[in-house]
Design a protein around this motif. Structure first.
Motif, PDB file in Angstrom:
ATOM      1  N   LYS A 141       2.578  15.914  38.552  1.00  0.00           N
ATOM      2  CA  LYS A 141       3.830  16.063  37.781  1.00  0.00           C
ATOM      3  C   LYS A 141       5.064  15.926  38.669  1.00  0.00           C
ATOM      4  N   SER A 142       5.043  16.567  39.827  1.00  0.00           N
ATOM      5  CA  SER A 142       6.220  16.475  40.719  1.00  0.00           C
ATOM      6  C   SER A 142       6.460  15.031  41.147  1.00  0.00           C
ATOM      7  N   THR A 143       5.380  14.324  41.414  1.00  0.00           N
ATOM      8  CA  THR A 143       5.476  12.909  41.791  1.00  0.00           C
ATOM      9  C   THR A 143       6.062  12.116  40.623  1.00  0.00           C
TER      10      THR A 143
ATOM     11  N   ARG B  97      11.310  33.435  36.975  1.00  0.00           N
ATOM     12  CA  ARG B  97      10.279  32.531  37.515  1.00  0.00           C
ATOM     13  C   ARG B  97       9.579  33.171  38.724  1.00  0.00           C
TER      14      ARG B  97
ATOM     15  N   ARG C 168       8.606  20.745  32.671  1.00  0.00           N
ATOM     16  CA  ARG C 168       7.919  21.722  31.812  1.00  0.00           C
ATOM     17  C   ARG C 168       8.875  22.361  30.813  1.00  0.00           C
TER      18      ARG C 168
ATOM     19  N   SER D 102       3.755  26.739  27.186  1.00  0.00           N
ATOM     20  CA  SER D 102       3.404  28.083  26.701  1.00  0.00           C
ATOM     21  C   SER D 102       2.178  28.028  25.778  1.00  0.00           C
TER      22      SER D 102
ATOM     23  N   GLN E 258      -0.423  29.937  28.074  1.00  0.00           N
ATOM     24  CA  GLN E 258      -0.586  31.289  27.515  1.00  0.00           C
ATOM     25  C   GLN E 258      -1.521  31.244  26.292  1.00  0.00           C
TER      26      GLN E 258
ATOM     27  N   GLU F 219      -1.654  29.283  39.612  1.00  0.00           N
ATOM     28  CA  GLU F 219      -2.524  28.272  40.246  1.00  0.00           C
ATOM     29  C   GLU F 219      -3.796  28.887  40.825  1.00  0.00           C
TER      30      GLU F 219
HETATM   31  N1  Z5A Z   1       3.984  27.775  32.979  1.00  0.00           N
HETATM   32  C1  Z5A Z   1       3.395  28.531  31.980  1.00  0.00           C
HETATM   33  O1  Z5A Z   1       2.331  29.105  32.209  1.00  0.00           O
HETATM   34  N2  Z5A Z   1       3.997  28.636  30.759  1.00  0.00           N
HETATM   35  C2  Z5A Z   1       5.177  28.051  30.470  1.00  0.00           C
HETATM   36  O2  Z5A Z   1       5.683  28.185  29.347  1.00  0.00           O
HETATM   37  C3  Z5A Z   1       5.797  27.268  31.503  1.00  0.00           C
HETATM   38  C4  Z5A Z   1       5.172  27.151  32.740  1.00  0.00           C
HETATM   39  C5  Z5A Z   1       7.110  26.602  31.232  1.00  0.00           C
HETATM   40  C6  Z5A Z   1       4.898  26.515  37.310  1.00  0.00           C
HETATM   41  O3  Z5A Z   1       5.026  25.222  36.993  1.00  0.00           O
HETATM   42  C7  Z5A Z   1       3.803  27.182  36.526  1.00  0.00           C
HETATM   43  O4  Z5A Z   1       4.336  27.748  35.316  1.00  0.00           O
HETATM   44  C8  Z5A Z   1       2.689  26.266  36.100  1.00  0.00           C
HETATM   45  C9  Z5A Z   1       2.609  26.404  34.588  1.00  0.00           C
HETATM   46  C10 Z5A Z   1       3.350  27.677  34.303  1.00  0.00           C
HETATM   47  N3  Z5A Z   1       1.502  26.808  36.685  1.00  0.00           N
HETATM   48  N4  Z5A Z   1       0.488  26.284  37.058  1.00  0.00           N
HETATM   49  N5  Z5A Z   1      -0.525  26.029  37.494  1.00  0.00           N
HETATM   50  P1  Z5A Z   1       5.424  24.091  38.042  1.00  0.00           P
HETATM   51  O5  Z5A Z   1       5.662  22.903  37.201  1.00  0.00           O
HETATM   52  O6  Z5A Z   1       6.524  24.544  38.883  1.00  0.00           O
HETATM   53  O7  Z5A Z   1       4.157  23.934  39.050  1.00  0.00           O
HETATM   54  P2  Z5A Z   1       2.863  23.056  38.993  1.00  0.00           P
HETATM   55  O8  Z5A Z   1       2.125  23.062  37.745  1.00  0.00           O
HETATM   56  O9  Z5A Z   1       2.088  23.569  40.132  1.00  0.00           O
HETATM   57  O10 Z5A Z   1       3.318  21.537  39.108  1.00  0.00           O
HETATM   58  P3  Z5A Z   1       3.479  20.520  40.297  1.00  0.00           P
HETATM   59  O11 Z5A Z   1       4.026  21.107  41.536  1.00  0.00           O
HETATM   60  O12 Z5A Z   1       4.268  19.430  39.696  1.00  0.00           O
HETATM   61  O13 Z5A Z   1       2.028  20.061  40.663  1.00  0.00           O
HETATM   62  P4  Z5A Z   1       1.221  18.745  40.427  1.00  0.00           P
HETATM   63  O14 Z5A Z   1       1.110  18.303  39.039  1.00  0.00           O
HETATM   64  O15 Z5A Z   1      -0.064  19.067  41.077  1.00  0.00           O
HETATM   65  O16 Z5A Z   1       2.038  17.567  41.135  1.00  0.00           O
HETATM   66  P5  Z5A Z   1       2.070  16.868  42.569  1.00  0.00           P
HETATM   67  O17 Z5A Z   1       2.351  17.858  43.640  1.00  0.00           O
HETATM   68  O18 Z5A Z   1       2.981  15.754  42.350  1.00  0.00           O
HETATM   69  O19 Z5A Z   1       0.608  16.220  42.780  1.00  0.00           O
HETATM   70  C11 Z5A Z   1      -0.482  16.852  43.417  1.00  0.00           C
HETATM   71  C12 Z5A Z   1      -1.037  15.935  44.540  1.00  0.00           C
HETATM   72  O20 Z5A Z   1      -1.579  14.724  44.014  1.00  0.00           O
HETATM   73  C13 Z5A Z   1       0.036  15.509  45.551  1.00  0.00           C
HETATM   74  O21 Z5A Z   1      -0.531  15.557  46.837  1.00  0.00           O
HETATM   75  C14 Z5A Z   1       0.353  14.055  45.165  1.00  0.00           C
HETATM   76  O22 Z5A Z   1       0.752  13.274  46.267  1.00  0.00           O
HETATM   77  C15 Z5A Z   1      -0.985  13.576  44.617  1.00  0.00           C
HETATM   78  N6  Z5A Z   1      -0.876  12.547  43.557  1.00  0.00           N
HETATM   79  C16 Z5A Z   1       0.059  12.469  42.584  1.00  0.00           C
HETATM   80  N7  Z5A Z   1      -0.189  11.411  41.760  1.00  0.00           N
HETATM   81  C17 Z5A Z   1      -1.313  10.823  42.247  1.00  0.00           C
HETATM   82  C18 Z5A Z   1      -2.089   9.697  41.822  1.00  0.00           C
HETATM   83  N8  Z5A Z   1      -1.785   8.974  40.734  1.00  0.00           N
HETATM   84  N9  Z5A Z   1      -3.197   9.397  42.537  1.00  0.00           N
HETATM   85  C19 Z5A Z   1      -3.555  10.133  43.620  1.00  0.00           C
HETATM   86  N10 Z5A Z   1      -2.861  11.206  44.068  1.00  0.00           N
HETATM   87  C20 Z5A Z   1      -1.768  11.549  43.390  1.00  0.00           C
END
Ligand code: Z5A
Length: 212
Positions: free
Chosen positions: A17-19, A51, A98, A103, A107, A159
């Motif tokens: 998602k961050s990507t 948060r 998000r 939620s 949740q 997480e």
């Molecule tokens: N939460 C909730 O429970 N209820 C709610 O109502 C709301 C939120 C609004 C915080 O969210 C938490 O809050 C979340 C849901 C909850 N909890 N969890 N689990 P957040 O958005 O701040 O945090 P996150 O979910 O951990 O998101 P993130 O940081 O965006 O993580 P990600 O999706 O894992 O993204 P990333 O870091 O971009 O990717 C992970 C790795 O994969 C990274 O090394 C990338 O380089 C790699 N990557 C990305 N795309 C690819 C592809 N296509 N191929 C190969 N590798 C890839």
């Protein structure tokens, strides 16, 4: 309906998602669209404090699912009133990393809270200020887990949950997508990055074309 446009980005654990957010930011900028970026939980000073409370692992007491849900919506109430609604009312585009669907997924699916309670809060706090477009990055939880592990950063409180939690989260997201296919666009995030970006590009271009 408010004059601005509202986009949200959702994803299961490790979906990238961050990507994706970085790609969407660049793509909208290149399309000359000015967007206010925000995130949930968070988006205002007070909501960011909530948060921290929600995501910081705590050793002194376990957070109950109901507490977690209410804190998510407490942060959202603040976020809606202070940032999202004023910006949309002024005709601006807003994109949130998000929002509400999380939620229902985390949740509702993950913590098994009956969706009737989430719906009540949804109607009260969000009302009809629903996103115009939601990009949902979907990945097999096992694959997502492996990606998240590779990232090597400390895990937040949510997480740290086990695989079955994330399997339920994904299922709940997929149910949401099925219920509202016009708004929620499913993206196969298990593919290589350039293919994920291709999917997002065409969804965003279609959306931009339709609203301009
Ligand atoms: N939460 C909730 O429970 N209820 C709610 O109502 C709301 C939120 C609004 C915080 O969210 C938490 O809050 C979340 C849901 C909850 N909890 N969890 N689990 P957040 O958005 O701040 O945090 P996150 O979910 O951990 O998101 P993130 O940081 O965006 O993580 P990600 O999706 O894992 O993204 P990333 O870091 O971009 O990717 C992970 C790795 O994969 C990274 O090394 C990338 O380089 C790699 N990557 C990305 N795309 C690819 C592809 N296509 N191929 C190969 N590798 C890839």
């Amino acid at each position: 309906m408010l004059p601005g446009k509202f986009i949200t980005i959702e994803g299961t654990e490790g979906a990238g998602k961050s990507t994706a957010v970085q790609f969407i930011k660049n793509h909208l900028q290149q399309s000359n669209i000015n967007v206010i970026w925000t995130r949930e939980p968070g988006g205002t000073e007070l909501a960011e404090h909530i948060r921290n409370l929600l995501l910081h692992p705590m050793s002194y007491e376990e957070m109950e699912p109901e507490t977690e849900l209410l804190l998510m919506f407490a942060a959202r109430a603040q976020h809606m009133k202070k940032r999202i609604v004023p910006a949309l009312t002024a005709g601006q585009w807003v994109a949130s990393d998000r929002f509400l669907d999380a939620s229902y997924a985390y949740q509702g699916g993950g913590r098994k809270i009956d969706s009737k309670y989430i719906k009540l809060l949804d109607q009260w706090i969000v009302g009809d200020v629903y996103p115009d477009l939601t990009l949902l990055l979907d990945i097999d939880p096992q694959k997502g887990f492996e990606r998240a592990e590779k990232r090597g950063t400390d895990k937040d409180r949510i997480e740290q949950e086990k695989m079955d939690f994330f399997i339920r989260v994904r299922q709940a997201y997929l149910v949401r997508a099925k219920q509202d296919p016009k708004r929620i666009k499913l993206i196969d995030a298990g593919q290589p990055l350039f293919m994920v970006e291709d999917q997002m590009r065409s969804i965003l271009n279609e959306f931009i074309e339709n609203v301009q």
